[in-house]
Write an enzyme that holds these catalytic residues in place. Structure first.
Site, mmCIF file in Angstrom:
data_model
loop_
_atom_site.group_PDB
_atom_site.id
_atom_site.type_symbol
_atom_site.label_atom_id
_atom_site.label_comp_id
_atom_site.label_asym_id
_atom_site.label_seq_id
_atom_site.Cartn_x
_atom_site.Cartn_y
_atom_site.Cartn_z
ATOM 1 N N HIS A 124 0.867 -1.352 -0.017
ATOM 2 C CA HIS A 124 -0.006 -0.119 -0.148
ATOM 3 C C HIS A 124 0.757 1.297 -0.123
ATOM 4 O O HIS A 124 0.532 2.384 -0.079
ATOM 5 C CB HIS A 124 -0.937 -0.131 1.135
ATOM 6 C CG HIS A 124 -0.434 0.277 2.426
ATOM 7 N ND1 HIS A 124 -0.105 -0.779 3.448
ATOM 8 C CD2 HIS A 124 -0.082 1.339 3.225
ATOM 9 C CE1 HIS A 124 0.563 -0.316 4.557
ATOM 10 N NE2 HIS A 124 0.433 1.094 4.382
ATOM 11 N N ASP A 174 0.278 -7.550 1.172
ATOM 12 C CA ASP A 174 0.497 -6.147 1.554
ATOM 13 C C ASP A 174 1.949 -5.964 1.210
ATOM 14 O O ASP A 174 2.533 -5.234 2.346
ATOM 15 C CB ASP A 174 -0.234 -5.491 2.840
ATOM 16 C CG ASP A 174 -0.183 -4.179 2.825
ATOM 17 O OD1 ASP A 174 0.001 -3.441 1.815
ATOM 18 O OD2 ASP A 174 0.085 -3.551 4.038
ATOM 19 N N ASN A 203 5.152 4.567 9.339
ATOM 20 C CA ASN A 203 6.071 3.396 9.906
ATOM 21 C C ASN A 203 5.812 2.115 8.858
ATOM 22 O O ASN A 203 6.357 1.190 8.823
ATOM 23 C CB ASN A 203 5.582 2.722 11.168
ATOM 24 C CG ASN A 203 6.326 3.487 12.195
ATOM 25 O OD1 ASN A 203 5.947 4.263 13.056
ATOM 26 N ND2 ASN A 203 7.574 3.121 12.400
ATOM 27 N N SER A 204 4.591 2.288 7.879
ATOM 28 C CA SER A 204 4.378 1.185 7.085
ATOM 29 C C SER A 204 5.729 0.700 6.143
ATOM 30 O O SER A 204 6.241 1.605 5.439
ATOM 31 C CB SER A 204 3.261 1.610 6.324
ATOM 32 O OG SER A 204 2.026 1.636 7.239
#
Length: 507
Positions: free
Chosen positions: A238, A268, A344-345
């Site tokens: 994402h 993801d 942080n993703s």
């Protein structure tokens, strides 16, 4: 006259004391009467009435400049000042000397003068004391200032080195950060901003097709591997899925242009590459060996590159938590209370050996929740990334080979769900209405067509689409599943079961 003089003088010719008034020399106040030739006057009493028989005294001084000696003559009586006397202004006739008020006592005036002088002296003393005190304070301040200047400056003691490992040879949080932070990077995403009205119902032309991309997002990543002159960066799907170009920022602030390798929305997980080697590649551990309560460290860019490579610490709160992806598939994730925030993703979750055990992907963002972040396990992430690098998709993933719409998107969904319940498929809200069947799907050779409905798989009613995705995720290409197909004919719903051989998903 001779008799009078004889009475007033003694045998030596001197004036008798009782008739002598040495202070009566003020001509402005001299009474009528004789003189002894020396300027001293005697005023004989005019009344035989004793002076003390009067109960009311009237005082008035016609001459306010009367000298003190004359006012305090023994010829005057001053009554006690007890507030019971009445004072009136009255002029005295110099000839009416018998009613002349008695003069004040000289002792009282002296006392008043002494008191006044004492008050003046006291005031002067206070003033001098105040001035002296001020000067003293100034001196004290100077002394204090001098003393403060003589005090040695505070120095800083040498602190002990922060331990990077504990007695069991595991890293501390500081040790993990020092060992792994050069493997962590920031990612900047750039996208072309197409006009919302371009291609409106196929009309118009995209005037922004050749425009320069602008920054559309930021995230985190970790250096996973290198080969063939490239270094591969592991991140979240994402973060990069909507980007057209990318930059990777190393821990030393070096910026590198990056290229998308691929991404998988189901897990993801996404992969970028840069044309540079020799960087600090992270070490990865098997996430299947994690223990509940194990300490972990998260490194990433919460809020973007402004807070690049921030370090947070926490514990593993749970294992194998099912978290739905953007396309409805559940992935078993690691739950942690280490602070995870937007940006942080794609960042790494480390164990206390400094190894990556997860890729931070999401959190529950709500005022009712705190400390519930999730990471894709390293085993899932690495397998997905390796497949994306190798073939551009996730190998070994099974699918039916259809596109569909959920039953709930139709206006008459409640009626259909009720009719299915009467046929034994209770609460079939996950029913999938087939929109298209691919040519390589096993259903293409079966009696299945557009607008048919899949209401169950392997005998389990689709109360949600998660049931289908979960079974497919546990299956491999070539496996066979049993689908329950429902069709509306003549305003009635008919069902049948169809065997379907799964094919490999390459998208």
């Amino acid at each position: 006259m001779e008799d009078f003089e004889n009475k007033t003088k003694d045998s030596e010719g001197k004036v008798r004391p009782e008739y002598y008034n040495p202070t009566a020399n003020n001509s402005s106040q001299q009474p009528s009467g004789g003189t002894d030739g020396s300027g001293n006057y005697y005023t004989p009493p005019k009344s035989d009435k004793p002076p003390f028989e009067s109960t009311t005294y009237h005082y008035s001084y016609a001459n306010q400049n009367r000298d003190t000696a004359n006012q305090n003559s023994s010829n005057y009586y001053t009554p006690p000042n007890n507030g019971n006397y009445q004072y009136q202004n009255q002029s005295f006739n110099q000839q009416n000397n018998d009613n002349k008020p008695p003069k004040k006592s000289k002792a009282g005036i002296i006392i008043l003068i002494v008191l006044a002088v004492c008050l003046v002296i006291a005031g002067v003393a206070l003033a001098v004391s105040a001035i002296t005190g001020t000067i003293g304070d100034s001196k004290d301040n100077k002394n204090n200032t001098s003393q403060s200047q003589e005090v040695e400056d505070k120095t800083l003691s040498d602190s002990e080195d922060v331990p990077l490992k504990d007695k069991d040879n595991n890293y501390t949080v500081a040790g993990v950060a020092k060992n792994a932070i050069d493997s962590c990077v920031g990612i900047t995403v750039y996208s072309k901003n197409a006009d919302a009205y371009n291609h409106f119902f196929g009309y118009g032309q995209n005037n922004n097709a050749n425009s320069e991309p602008s920054k559309s997002g930021e995230g985190s990543g970790v250096l996973m591997s290198e080969s063939n002159g490239k270094t591969y960066i592991l991140t979240c799907a994402h973060v990069i899925s909507d980007g057209d170009s990318f930059k990777v920022t190393l821990n030393d602030d070096t910026e590198l242009d990056a290229t998308m390798v691929g991404f998988d929305a189901q897990t993801d997980i996404g992969v970028l590459s840069v044309d540079k080697t020799g960087l600090k590649i992270a070490d990865f551990a098997d996430s299947e060996k994690l223990v509940l309560g194990e300490q972990v460290v998260a490194i990433g860019c919460p809020g973007g590159l402004e807070f690049k490579n921030s370090v947070t610490s926490g514990f593993i709160s749970a294992l194998a938590r099912p978290v739905s992806s953007s396309i409805g598939y559940d992935t078993d994730c690691i739950q942690t209370d280490a602070a995870i925030n937007p940006g942080n993703s794609g960042g790494a979750l480390f164990n206390m050996q400094g190894q990556v055990i997860g890729i931070n992907s999401s959190k529950i963002a709500s005022t009712e929740y705190e400390g519930m972040g999730f990471a894709v396990p390293s085993k899932t992430a690495v397998e997905t990334a390796n497949s994306l690098i190798k073939v551009g998709y996730v190998e070994g993933r099974a699918k039916i080979g259809i596109t569909y719409s959920p039953i709930t998107s139709f206006n008459n969904s409640n009626a259909i769900i009720q009719a299915l319940a009467e046929l034994g498929f209770k609460d079939a809200k996950g029913t999938m209405v087939i929109s298209e069947i691919s040519s390589d799907s096993d259903l293409a050779s079966k009696d299945v067509q557009q607008y048919d409905m899949i209401v169950a798989i392997n005998g389990e009613t689709l109360t949600s689409t998660d049931i289908m995705t979960s079974i497919l995720a546990d299956s491999k290409p070539g496996d066979t599943v049993k689908l329950t197909i429902a069709r509306v004919e003549n305003n009635q719903i008919k069902t049948k079961e169809v065997d379907c051989k799964l094919i490999e998903s390459r998208g």
